[in-house]
Scaffold this motif. Sequence first.
Motif, short mmCIF file in Angstrom:
data_model
loop_
_atom_site.label_atom_id
_atom_site.label_comp_id
_atom_site.label_asym_id
_atom_site.label_seq_id
_atom_site.Cartn_x
_atom_site.Cartn_y
_atom_site.Cartn_z
N PHE B 83 1.01 -0.67 0.18
CA PHE B 83 -0.16 -0.25 0.19
C PHE B 83 0.66 1.01 0.30
N ASP B 84 2.23 1.35 0.12
CA ASP B 84 3.13 2.18 0.44
C ASP B 84 3.44 2.83 -0.59
N VAL B 85 3.61 1.12 -1.55
CA VAL B 85 3.74 1.80 -3.10
C VAL B 85 2.99 1.99 -4.08
N ARG B 86 1.37 1.96 -3.81
CA ARG B 86 0.99 1.90 -4.35
C ARG B 86 -0.18 3.49 -3.92
N GLN B 87 0.40 3.76 -2.66
CA GLN B 87 0.09 5.17 -2.51
C GLN B 87 1.71 6.26 -3.24
N THR B 88 2.89 5.63 -3.60
CA THR B 88 3.21 6.69 -3.84
C THR B 88 3.61 6.97 -5.29
N VAL B 89 2.56 5.93 -6.23
CA VAL B 89 3.19 5.78 -7.49
C VAL B 89 1.90 5.47 -7.86
N GLY B 90 1.12 6.95 -8.19
CA GLY B 90 -0.45 6.22 -8.70
C GLY B 90 -0.60 5.88 -9.59
N MET B 91 -2.06 5.06 -10.67
CA MET B 91 -1.98 4.93 -11.94
C MET B 91 -3.20 5.02 -12.63
N VAL B 92 -3.30 5.68 -13.97
CA VAL B 92 -4.32 5.77 -14.56
C VAL B 92 -4.35 5.50 -16.01
N PHE B 93 -5.57 4.76 -16.12
CA PHE B 93 -6.08 3.78 -17.34
C PHE B 93 -6.54 4.73 -18.34
N GLN B 94 -6.61 3.53 -19.39
CA GLN B 94 -6.30 4.92 -20.73
C GLN B 94 -8.29 4.27 -20.48
N ASN B 95 -9.06 3.50 -20.23
CA ASN B 95 -10.79 4.32 -20.28
C ASN B 95 -11.12 4.46 -19.04
N PRO B 96 -11.61 6.10 -19.05
CA PRO B 96 -12.59 6.54 -17.50
C PRO B 96 -13.13 6.27 -16.70
N ASP B 97 -14.60 5.82 -18.01
CA ASP B 97 -15.69 4.81 -17.67
C ASP B 97 -14.48 4.02 -16.67
N ASN B 98 -14.26 2.96 -16.82
CA ASN B 98 -13.35 2.37 -15.57
C ASN B 98 -13.49 2.31 -14.80
N GLN B 99 -13.04 2.93 -14.68
CA GLN B 99 -12.13 3.71 -13.03
C GLN B 99 -12.68 4.43 -12.39
N ILE B 100 -13.71 4.89 -12.20
CA ILE B 100 -14.24 5.24 -12.00
C ILE B 100 -15.43 4.23 -10.77
N VAL B 101 -15.28 4.61 -9.15
CA VAL B 101 -16.38 3.73 -8.97
C VAL B 101 -17.69 4.07 -8.23
N ALA B 102 -17.51 5.48 -7.86
CA ALA B 102 -18.44 6.13 -7.30
C ALA B 102 -19.74 6.45 -8.20
N THR B 103 -20.87 6.83 -7.01
CA THR B 103 -21.99 7.54 -8.40
C THR B 103 -22.05 8.55 -8.20
N ILE B 104 -20.98 9.49 -6.49
CA ILE B 104 -20.76 11.19 -6.76
C ILE B 104 -20.00 10.88 -7.44
N VAL B 105 -19.01 12.30 -7.97
CA VAL B 105 -17.65 12.90 -8.06
C VAL B 105 -17.05 12.71 -6.90
N GLU B 106 -17.47 13.58 -6.23
CA GLU B 106 -16.22 13.41 -4.46
C GLU B 106 -16.45 11.64 -4.05
#
Lengths: 268, 291
Positions: B83-106
Amino acid sequence: MLRDITIGQFFPGDSPVHRMDSRLKLILNLAFLVIIFIADNYLALGISAAFVLSLYIISGISLKFIFRSLKPIMPLIIITSVLNLFLLTGEGEPIFKLGFITIYWQAIDTTAFMILRLFVLIAGMSLLTYTTSPIVLTDAIERLLSPLKYIRFPVHELAMMMTIAMRFIPTLIEETDKIVLAQKARGANFEEGNLITRIKAFIPIIVPLFVSAFKRANELALAMECRCYHGGDGRTKLRQPKLAIVDLFAFLVFLLFTIIIILTNIYF
Amino acid sequence: MDIIKVENVDFSYVSQNDNGKQISNKVLKNINIDIPEGQFLAVLGHNGCGKSTMAKLFNGLLIPQSGKVFVDGIDTADENRIFDVRQTVGMVFQNPDNQIVATIVEEDVAFALENLGVLPNEIRKRVDESLKTVGMYEYRDHAPHKLSGGQKQRVAIAGVLAMRPKCLVLDEPTAMLDPKGRKEIIKTIKMLNKDFGTTVILITHYMEEAAQADRVVVMEQGEVVLDNIPERIFSQVEFMKKIGLDVPQTIELFYELNKNGFSLNLEILDIEEQAEQLADAIKGGNYGISN
């Protein structure tokens, strides 16, 4: 065409009913269910109906939505009413007799009472989904069920699944739209033929939809892992629900309502 | 200091064929890369060259079969510190639709912090901060599916930024966006790199995007074949074409002109400077058309 579907029937607003704590709303809703079944005379039901009606007015939800909420249970009401009417027997003479059909006065009375009771019940329960957004409701369910964690019931997982399902409904609807158009462009026909051919015509939509849903699920899982998701252990929440004055007030009003119903039960 | 250190890494995907026999498919061969803090690195290469696999090594989504990957000094194979590693290196993928989890932006931006068990007050603070950074604060109570592609991708970036990562890995973040969305994302990425000193690793297909980086790594068949400043990379027009990649269009133009007798400098990527150079060459009467 599919894009206009709204999920749930939530109507955003800022009334006291909207602002109530969702957990309290959920609990009071269940209590309401019990009270409606306790109410055993027309006066009590009438008071309950007036109570529900005034809640609709306070929350600013148009009264026509009462009828909309009743629509799905109409078949159930009709079938049980008919059965009740013909099968229930009572004392004294039947008021109607034709061949094997006999109708007693008491049967009419019981049936009418049942219909009224169901109407009030459904109208009252619908107010919950009308005034609470699905996400808040999910949150409330998760919090209320959280003691079940100790008997290993996957409360968090259930809530997470509901959230993700709600998040992806519009996305998948959009996707279905696209697939339908793509298949139409290839000559697929969804409007003609008998029932079976029409059902078969949907296979070329369902298959790509499932393939894409699995692909999305895979990518979502990766993205969630990247954001340190590891189940419900040690998780905190952005939103911290707090009981406010409005909740105390709502609780007292509901208590008053309960006492009135019980009193009418005793004295009438 | 190096934020990411990749040492002699090999990586294979292992799968089973129809007879139940294991087949392994080697996608990365002897990779060595050091990425200093604050660098803007672009990774180029055509489909299947192993660049996405490499990205997944950077935050421990994949662990190499041989060799080591260190993130801020932590071995990504160390499960206790993942979890330290994943906090240090954040990752963003190609399809924005498939990485948003919640139904409200915040709520979505808060997701990572909720997972990490951050206290609600702090979550609120960091969510607002991240949304303001990517310019999506006004949309905090919107439903993600009603936003444009570029806006959704910015929300996805905010969701990662909320963890305050030192390094951001973006795997073709603009591939599914329209030109406007693409511009928004590149602007955001450059701002994060310049103003916040975030290390950025951008995997892309767009040469114009790579041209803006501090350093470009070119991959081919699981190996790093070029690793240099963008000026030195794109001036190798023939090599880039040989491995199936493009160069920015202005460089392509200069290259074609040079073939016909011009002697233009290919190691300049700034459009203004290129224009001046071309104007000077034309003014000098050196049209260079030999035939």
